[in-house]
Design an enzyme around this catalytic site. Structure first.
Site, mmCIF file in Angstrom:
data_model
loop_
_atom_site.group_PDB
_atom_site.id
_atom_site.type_symbol
_atom_site.label_atom_id
_atom_site.label_comp_id
_atom_site.label_asym_id
_atom_site.label_seq_id
_atom_site.Cartn_x
_atom_site.Cartn_y
_atom_site.Cartn_z
ATOM 1 N N ASP A 85 27.001 -23.313 50.427
ATOM 2 C CA ASP A 85 27.228 -22.275 49.424
ATOM 3 C C ASP A 85 26.489 -22.618 48.129
ATOM 4 O O ASP A 85 25.806 -21.775 47.535
ATOM 5 C CB ASP A 85 28.737 -22.148 49.171
ATOM 6 C CG ASP A 85 29.075 -21.097 48.137
ATOM 7 O OD1 ASP A 85 28.470 -20.012 48.156
ATOM 8 O OD2 ASP A 85 29.959 -21.354 47.293
ATOM 9 N N HIS A 111 33.657 -16.440 53.277
ATOM 10 C CA HIS A 111 34.134 -17.354 52.229
ATOM 11 C C HIS A 111 34.358 -16.680 50.872
ATOM 12 O O HIS A 111 35.052 -17.230 50.022
ATOM 13 C CB HIS A 111 33.183 -18.550 52.080
ATOM 14 C CG HIS A 111 31.901 -18.254 51.370
ATOM 15 N ND1 HIS A 111 30.771 -17.798 52.004
ATOM 16 C CD2 HIS A 111 31.554 -18.384 50.064
ATOM 17 C CE1 HIS A 111 29.793 -17.655 51.132
ATOM 18 N NE2 HIS A 111 30.243 -17.996 49.934
ATOM 19 N N HIS A 160 24.138 -13.206 50.880
ATOM 20 C CA HIS A 160 24.532 -14.576 50.493
ATOM 21 C C HIS A 160 25.374 -15.254 51.578
ATOM 22 O O HIS A 160 25.001 -16.331 52.062
ATOM 23 C CB HIS A 160 25.267 -14.558 49.152
ATOM 24 C CG HIS A 160 25.968 -15.838 48.825
ATOM 25 N ND1 HIS A 160 25.309 -17.035 48.619
ATOM 26 C CD2 HIS A 160 27.308 -16.127 48.701
ATOM 27 C CE1 HIS A 160 26.192 -17.992 48.368
ATOM 28 N NE2 HIS A 160 27.408 -17.463 48.424
ATOM 29 N N GLU A 172 38.253 -13.793 47.618
ATOM 30 C CA GLU A 172 38.064 -13.908 46.165
ATOM 31 C C GLU A 172 37.541 -12.618 45.536
ATOM 32 O O GLU A 172 37.942 -12.257 44.429
ATOM 33 C CB GLU A 172 37.089 -15.057 45.886
ATOM 34 C CG GLU A 172 36.946 -15.438 44.439
ATOM 35 C CD GLU A 172 36.016 -16.638 44.281
ATOM 36 O OE1 GLU A 172 35.236 -16.642 43.313
ATOM 37 O OE2 GLU A 172 36.063 -17.561 45.114
ATOM 38 N N ASP A 173 36.658 -11.904 46.263
ATOM 39 C CA ASP A 173 35.930 -10.790 45.649
ATOM 40 C C ASP A 173 36.225 -9.414 46.240
ATOM 41 O O ASP A 173 35.648 -8.426 45.796
ATOM 42 C CB ASP A 173 34.417 -11.041 45.752
ATOM 43 C CG ASP A 173 33.982 -12.285 44.984
ATOM 44 O OD1 ASP A 173 34.665 -12.628 44.008
ATOM 45 O OD2 ASP A 173 32.977 -12.903 45.373
#
Length: 469
Positions: free
Chosen positions: A144, A78, A54, A82-83
């Site tokens: 995105d 990006h 991705h 967050e992950d």
């Protein structure tokens, strides 16, 4: 895909860098790729695809649209904050403050004590506030979102619809406002494909049959113009453009080539565009009233080109003539090299949207996505949203003029403040000695700037009346 990203970056930006700067940037690019790959190792998307694919596709889209090295680093990273365990501080330490700001703009707001809707609104505000300072944050968000929409099939249908509706409400008008017309069209087509799947399948099937049926005849028309251009030693690039899926396009599907196809002609210089227009009209008769010249001023829909319609044998055909440089602008908008972005206009709109009654004023954003150019009595040009009133113009000049506005003179004729302006109008505002603001002005105003000023004045007047009582 990695080698193509590198090739695009070197092609677009390598010429303006020293050998040492280029080597350093390529080393950092490889480091960002390695960090994204290792950080997302073992993570999979709902479809079962490794997650690393991705950010890699997002980076490829960004590189194709003229985004720079730091933007590509941010695109690759990006989702790591967050992950994954990687922190924003670590990103800043490795890649610099600029990349960290971009990554932060793409990271969702988080707070266990807030509802999903509140967090979403908070994320919008965070993204927009950062985009006011660096518009690349929004552009990366577009790539995105495009990739997410293209690979959304594994999600539950209700979640797909929520994402599609959000895209149409927020990202489509934002892309239009940034001059990224092709990007906004793609975002809208991908969203509508999810919201109206049967209509989309019917549209795609009809288009495939139409293209197969008319392609030989269109090829002959293109060849005729190409040969004529070569005889005149005019260097042209000819491209087919078929209309992407949209609700208006689906409604005129039965009209065929005249509404679904555009022949795009690209030339080297502005003068060549007018030569190409003359040549085209000598080969195929033009349809009266269909000529629009937007080579020097951006149209209300964000493109710069000459548009005409001709009768090419049996087909009534739309033709768009532009320069190669302007074609890059039509495709990539604010990101295209060689164009000065009207940052002040954009920042003003974004701040006005954040000052509205709702957490993020999506209706005003939608209205502001198509624009018109109008003129002051001195001949200065002002850009306003399509559908703006004379009242909006008054507030655009100055808040005090808006509050004291009484009536307008548009092209020398007296008009009421609610009068809707058209592209090219020249407007003068007549002012009264004291403010004459009325609640119904909110129905006349379109721009966030005007509506927010009217609301503030009305609230202050109500408070003043309350104190007097």
């Amino acid at each position: 895909m990695i080698s193509e990203i590198m090739e695009l970056l070197v092609t677009h930006y390598g010429g303006g860098m020293t050998e040492q700067q280029l080597d350093s940037s390529i080393t950092l690019l490889q480091k960002a790729i390695d960090l994204a790959r290792t950080s997302h190792e073992g993570q999979f998307r709902k479809s079962g695809e490794p997650y690393f694919f991705h950010p890699l596709r997002v980076s490829h889209l960004a590189a194709r649209h003229w985004m720079d090295f730091n933007s590509i680093f941010a695109a690759l990273l990006h989702d790591v904050v967050e992950d994954t365990p990687v922190t924003l501080e670590e990103v800043q330490e490795e890649f610099g403050e600029e990349v960290a700001v971009l990554v932060n703009g793409l990271t969702k707001a988080s707070d266990e004590n807030l509802s999903r809707e509140t967090l979403k609104a908070k994320t919008y505000r965070k993204t927009v506030l950062l985009a006011i300072e660096d518009v690349r944050v929004l552009c990366l968000k577009f790539w995105d979102r495009i990739d997410n929409l293209q690979t959304i099939g594994a999600l539950a249908p209700n979640k797909q619809k929520l994402i599609a509706e959000e895209t149409r409400a927020i990202y489509v008008p934002l892309a239009r406002h940034l001059g990224m017309g092709r990007v906004s069209s793609e975002l809208e087509a991908l969203s509508l494909r999810i919201l109206y799947p049967r209509r989309y399948r019917r549209y795609r099937s009809t288009m495939e049959h139409l293209r197969e049926r008319v392609d030989p005849k269109l090829r002959r028309i293109r060849s005729k113009f190409q040969n004529a251009a070569e005889k005149q030693k005019l260097d042209v690039l000819i491209r087919d453009r078929w209309r992407p899926f949209s609700i208006p396009a689906a409604k005129v599907l039965g009209r065929g080539v005249s509404t679904l196809y555009t022949l795009e002609i690209q030339v080297d210089r502005t003068m060549d565009a007018y030569l190409a227009l003359g040549l085209l009209h000598s080969l195929f008769p033009p349809i009266p009233g269909k000529l629009r010249d937007h080579l020097h001023f951006t149209s209300q829909f964000g493109y710069q080109a000459i548009k005409t319609t001709v009768q090419a044998n049996e087909y009534r055909m739309r033709v768009e003539i532009t320069t190669r440089k302007l074609a890059r602008f039509n495709d990539s908008g604010v990101l295209a090299p060689g164009f000065e972005f009207r940052a002040t206009n954009f920042r003003g709109l974004m701040r006005s949207l954040l000052e509205g009654e709702s957490p993020f004023d999506t209706e005003s954003l939608r209205l502001a996505s198509a624009s018109i150019q109008v003129y002051t009595p001195a001949g200065d040009m002002r850009t306003l949203p399509e559908g703006s009133s004379a009242l909006d113009f008054a507030f655009e000049i100055h808040e005090e003029l808006g509050l004291h506005a009484r009536r307008a003179r548009v092209n020398g004729q007296t008009r009421l403040l609610r009068y809707r302006l058209l592209d090219g109008d020249q407007v003068a505002i007549e002012a009264s000695a004291a403010p004459e603001v009325l609640p119904k002005w909110l129905d006349w105003a379109v721009t966030p700037k005007a509506r927010n000023a009217i609301r503030r004045f009305l609230r202050s007047r109500v408070k003043g009346d309350g104190k007097n009582d």
